[in-house]
Design a protein around this motif. Structure first.
Motif, mmCIF file in Angstrom:
data_model
loop_
_atom_site.group_PDB
_atom_site.id
_atom_site.type_symbol
_atom_site.label_atom_id
_atom_site.label_comp_id
_atom_site.label_asym_id
_atom_site.label_seq_id
_atom_site.Cartn_x
_atom_site.Cartn_y
_atom_site.Cartn_z
ATOM 1 N N LYS A 176 0.192 -1.196 0.399
ATOM 2 C CA LYS A 176 -0.390 0.306 0.311
ATOM 3 C C LYS A 176 0.959 1.212 -0.136
ATOM 4 O O LYS A 176 1.868 1.128 0.374
ATOM 5 C CB LYS A 176 -1.158 -0.303 1.485
ATOM 6 N N THR A 177 0.494 2.508 -0.636
ATOM 7 C CA THR A 177 0.916 3.884 -0.689
ATOM 8 C C THR A 177 0.049 4.482 0.147
ATOM 9 O O THR A 177 -0.928 4.876 0.129
ATOM 10 C CB THR A 177 1.633 3.940 -2.061
ATOM 11 N N ILE A 178 0.529 5.576 0.479
ATOM 12 C CA ILE A 178 0.205 6.794 0.290
ATOM 13 C C ILE A 178 0.219 8.515 -0.431
ATOM 14 O O ILE A 178 2.079 8.353 -0.583
ATOM 15 C CB ILE A 178 0.139 7.074 1.865
ATOM 16 N N SER A 179 -0.152 9.308 -0.664
ATOM 17 C CA SER A 179 -0.313 9.609 -1.548
ATOM 18 C C SER A 179 -0.159 11.465 -1.116
ATOM 19 O O SER A 179 0.182 12.349 -1.205
ATOM 20 C CB SER A 179 -1.483 9.918 -2.578
ATOM 21 N N SER A 180 -1.055 11.863 0.359
ATOM 22 C CA SER A 180 -1.128 12.645 1.069
ATOM 23 C C SER A 180 -0.524 12.167 2.726
ATOM 24 O O SER A 180 -0.462 11.232 2.833
ATOM 25 C CB SER A 180 -2.504 13.255 1.237
ATOM 26 N N LEU A 181 -0.619 13.051 2.995
ATOM 27 C CA LEU A 181 0.298 13.004 4.634
ATOM 28 C C LEU A 181 -0.378 12.656 5.473
ATOM 29 O O LEU A 181 -0.382 11.866 6.755
ATOM 30 C CB LEU A 181 1.801 13.704 5.523
ATOM 31 N N GLU A 182 -2.154 13.029 5.403
ATOM 32 C CA GLU A 182 -3.132 12.757 6.341
ATOM 33 C C GLU A 182 -3.265 11.129 5.883
ATOM 34 O O GLU A 182 -4.329 10.896 6.760
ATOM 35 C CB GLU A 182 -4.006 13.064 5.465
ATOM 36 N N GLU A 183 -2.380 10.340 5.258
ATOM 37 C CA GLU A 183 -2.889 9.316 5.376
ATOM 38 C C GLU A 183 -2.573 8.490 5.746
ATOM 39 O O GLU A 183 -2.396 6.789 6.433
ATOM 40 C CB GLU A 183 -2.746 8.379 3.486
ATOM 41 N N LEU A 184 -1.438 9.096 6.902
ATOM 42 C CA LEU A 184 -0.582 8.577 8.079
ATOM 43 C C LEU A 184 -1.651 8.172 9.232
ATOM 44 O O LEU A 184 -2.457 8.397 8.857
ATOM 45 C CB LEU A 184 0.480 8.835 8.095
ATOM 46 N N PRO A 185 -0.954 7.103 10.131
ATOM 47 C CA PRO A 185 -0.921 6.872 10.593
ATOM 48 C C PRO A 185 -1.534 7.944 12.871
ATOM 49 O O PRO A 185 -0.188 7.920 12.727
ATOM 50 C CB PRO A 185 -1.256 5.353 11.105
ATOM 51 N N PHE A 186 -2.750 8.657 12.450
ATOM 52 C CA PHE A 186 -2.612 9.272 13.774
ATOM 53 C C PHE A 186 -3.925 8.757 15.004
ATOM 54 O O PHE A 186 -4.250 7.849 14.125
ATOM 55 C CB PHE A 186 -3.399 10.313 12.909
ATOM 56 N N GLU A 201 -6.410 8.939 18.344
ATOM 57 C CA GLU A 201 -7.325 9.805 18.396
ATOM 58 C C GLU A 201 -7.349 11.450 18.851
ATOM 59 O O GLU A 201 -7.803 12.536 19.038
ATOM 60 C CB GLU A 201 -7.987 9.330 20.048
ATOM 61 N N ASN A 202 -6.018 11.687 18.880
ATOM 62 C CA ASN A 202 -5.432 12.739 18.793
ATOM 63 C C ASN A 202 -5.186 13.936 18.566
ATOM 64 O O ASN A 202 -4.802 14.960 18.303
ATOM 65 C CB ASN A 202 -5.009 13.227 20.228
ATOM 66 N N GLY A 203 -4.942 13.509 17.142
ATOM 67 C CA GLY A 203 -4.559 14.105 15.874
ATOM 68 C C GLY A 203 -2.830 13.975 16.053
ATOM 69 O O GLY A 203 -1.645 14.687 15.337
ATOM 70 N N HIS A 204 -1.914 12.969 16.821
ATOM 71 C CA HIS A 204 -0.351 12.126 16.740
ATOM 72 C C HIS A 204 -0.468 11.009 16.050
ATOM 73 O O HIS A 204 -0.414 10.298 16.073
ATOM 74 C CB HIS A 204 0.085 13.027 18.129
ATOM 75 N N LEU A 205 0.861 11.285 15.052
ATOM 76 C CA LEU A 205 1.707 9.940 14.454
ATOM 77 C C LEU A 205 1.282 8.853 15.282
ATOM 78 O O LEU A 205 1.545 8.937 16.546
ATOM 79 C CB LEU A 205 3.154 10.150 14.275
ATOM 80 N N ALA A 206 0.768 7.860 15.270
ATOM 81 C CA ALA A 206 0.305 6.614 15.901
ATOM 82 C C ALA A 206 1.436 5.693 16.183
ATOM 83 O O ALA A 206 1.671 4.373 17.532
ATOM 84 C CB ALA A 206 -0.600 6.102 15.935
ATOM 85 N N ASP A 208 9.713 24.434 12.287
ATOM 86 C CA ASP A 208 8.726 24.225 11.769
ATOM 87 C C ASP A 208 9.471 22.414 12.490
ATOM 88 O O ASP A 208 8.935 21.691 13.614
ATOM 89 C CB ASP A 208 7.383 23.261 11.274
ATOM 90 N N ASP A 209 9.741 22.098 12.098
ATOM 91 C CA ASP A 209 10.453 21.162 12.783
ATOM 92 C C ASP A 209 11.290 20.617 14.478
ATOM 93 O O ASP A 209 11.137 19.796 14.659
ATOM 94 C CB ASP A 209 11.775 21.005 11.366
ATOM 95 N N ASP A 218 -0.268 17.997 11.756
ATOM 96 C CA ASP A 218 -0.138 19.257 11.023
ATOM 97 C C ASP A 218 1.916 20.221 11.121
ATOM 98 O O ASP A 218 2.178 20.837 9.961
ATOM 99 C CB ASP A 218 -0.365 20.985 11.246
ATOM 100 N N LEU A 219 2.599 19.127 11.927
ATOM 101 C CA LEU A 219 4.343 19.538 11.732
ATOM 102 C C LEU A 219 5.183 17.918 11.314
ATOM 103 O O LEU A 219 5.967 17.910 11.016
ATOM 104 C CB LEU A 219 4.425 20.004 13.072
ATOM 105 N N VAL A 220 3.842 16.655 10.854
ATOM 106 C CA VAL A 220 4.317 15.838 10.805
ATOM 107 C C VAL A 220 5.645 15.516 8.874
ATOM 108 O O VAL A 220 6.341 14.455 9.035
ATOM 109 C CB VAL A 220 3.604 14.482 10.718
ATOM 110 N N GLY A 221 5.352 16.963 8.381
ATOM 111 C CA GLY A 221 6.131 17.290 6.942
ATOM 112 C C GLY A 221 7.237 17.785 7.168
ATOM 113 O O GLY A 221 7.763 18.377 6.335
#
Length: 510
Positions: free
Chosen positions: A23-33, A35-40, A263-264, A112-115
């Protein structure tokens, strides 16, 4: 946004089968976050194309060469690849994994900072001696290797053990008590540690490392009690006033300014804080013998110690920001935090250590459920009071050995987490005794007539207008210009809880 299960399935395909079918992702929004919006999960991001095949080949080797240290391998394309790798990520002529662009993303980072990963998180065989191979990269501080700390608040010295792959305990050291005996060690994600009572053999801690962090065995306790500290605060404010007058040199027009974290760096700090925000990683700060500056007897003040490796990265990056602000070469002297204040917290007006804390930063990492702005109170070179509102990611530059600063108004609701970092002119511990160099900005002393044009509780929005607009938007609507330590003391009295003189005890009677 893809669900956790979908991304895990994609990672499993990449690990166990053909990379082209992963599987691939084309948007960083598809990463596994979560319930609080943080990378899981920790993530290894791999550009689609030849690099995904080359990485799969390394994984298929097994053993240490294929160890991903709990990083989910995820193939990225389109906007996701461009956000992480920029141009050139889809080069079809790559034949060697050392040519690949790869990056490890930290669990806990905000969506919003994962990139914006730190440069240190990227695979860099040419510039990083720890990246001689893919397996070296995965086992480096960029990915699987971490620094983890241990602090003992149990009733006795313990024994600390590392548990090897066979399940055998390997003695590390006698685990002594209190913050001053905190020990950090380099280890790997997935490694297990045990703290054992030497007498009963009871395991008071059995922990598997998941990220850069720290863990406490037990917790410190600052006992809450009623105190009447008016006499001591009055004396302290007189002393702080005298200390701020000892500094001759200035660096800026006002003595402070407001800015924003890169940001980083913000993403790295946020991930560390999020992962360590709860017990047993967060412990109570030891204030028993540190004076009155934080009201620890009324409000809990928590502390999350930062590993040295992260300190070095953050402080050097922030040094460049501060150096640009002051316009002179500076060296780092200290980084302190993360301190988490809770409801009712107050910080007395003060100045910092004169030889080492010439110019500094307050960094707000997180805040939650705060019902009213908890302003930084800072006095400029003419001793006018400013009140600065901060949001997570904001920084306040300040000349911390000269510019009086504090937070006398009690924190209303929730929590507020800060880092403090300090610098001085390079190689010059006597900087404060010297006159300003010719190129130093002239301190802004006279700004003409000032008047309140906003509301009395309007902060950082230009509520006070002066003839000279260079004064900026942060001048306090209280319109205070201090003339002595008594003025600092009166502010502390005016904005804080009242005292019952009939039943009050002086603090030296407690």
């Amino acid at each position: 946004m893809k669900t956790w299960a979908v991304v895990v399935a994609a990672a499993t395909t990449l690990l166990s089968g053909c990379a082209e079918e992963a599987k691939t992702i084309s948007s960083l929004e598809e990463l596994p976050f979560d319930e609080n919006g943080h990378l899981a999960s920790h993530v290894l991001a791999i550009p689609s194309g030849p690099c995904s095949t080359l990485v799969q080949s390394e994984i298929d080797k097994g053993g240490d060469g294929g160890d991903l240290y709990s990083h989910l391998p995820i193939r990225v394309t389109g906007d996701a690849a461009s956000d992480l790798f920029g141009d050139g990520h889809d080069d079809e002529d790559i034949t060697d994994i050392l040519q690949c662009q790869l990056v490890c993303l930290d669990r806990g980072i905000d969506a919003d900072l994962v990139g914006y990963p730190l440069p240190e998180k990227y695979f860099d065989p040419d510039g990083n001696s720890a990246h001689d191979s893919f397996s070296d990269f995965m086992g480096s501080l960029s990915c699987g290797r971490v620094e983890f700390g241990f602090i003992n608040y149990s009733s006795k010295t313990l024994k600390l053990y590392w548990v090897n792959q066979r399940g055998d305990k390997v003695f590390l050291y006698d685990f002594e008590r209190l913050e001053r005996n905190t020990r950090f060690t380099h280890t790997f994600i997935g490694h297990r540690f045990i703290a054992e009572d030497p007498d009963t053999k009871e395991h008071l801690m059995d922990h598997t490392v998941e990220f850069f962090g720290i863990i406490g065995v037990g917790n410190h306790v600052n006992r809450h009690r009623k105190r009447d500290i008016r006499r001591e605060v009055s004396s302290t404010m007189n002393g702080e006033w005298t200390k701020h007058l000892q500094v001759k040199r200035t660096f800026s027009r006002l003595g402070f300014d407001k800015g924003r974290l890169p940001d980083d760096v913000f993403g790295s700090m946020r991930a560390f804080y999020y992962n360590n925000r709860g017990s047993p990683h967060k412990t109570m700060e030891e204030w028993d013998s540190k004076g009155l500056y934080v009201n620890f007897w009324e409000s809990d003040c928590n502390f999350i110690q930062i590993p040295w490796e992260l300190k070095f990265i953050w402080q050097e990056r922030l040094r460049l920001n501060v150096q640009k602000w002051v316009g002179v070469d500076i060296e780092q002297t200290d980084l302190y935090g993360i301190r988490q204040y809770t409801e009712g917290a107050r910080l007395l007006t003060h100045v910092d250590r004169i030889t080492t804390h010439a110019v500094s930063l307050i960094v707000n990492i997180a805040q939650g459920n705060v019902t009213s702005p908890w302003t930084v109170e800072v006095y400029d070179h003419a001793d006018r009071l400013h009140e600065v509102v901060m949001e997570p990611g904001d920084i306040v530059y300040y000349e911390s050995a000269k510019a009086l600063h504090g937070r006398n108004t009690p924190l209303k609701g929730g929590y507020y987490a800060n880092i403090f970092t300090h610098y001085r002119p390079t190689g010059d511990p006597s900087w404060y005794k010297k006159e300003n160099p010719e190129e130093t900005p002239e301190p802004l002393m006279d700004v003409g007539e000032c008047k309140l044009v906003g509301s009395p509780n309007q902060y950082s929005q230009g509520a006070v207008a002066c003839d000279n607009p260079a004064i900026g938007p942060h001048l306090s609507p209280k319109m205070i210009t201090a003339r002595s330590g008594k003025d600092l003391y009166n502010l502390w009295l005016d904005v804080g809880p009242t005292f019952n003189d009939d039943g009050a005890q002086s603090s030296d009677e407690l």
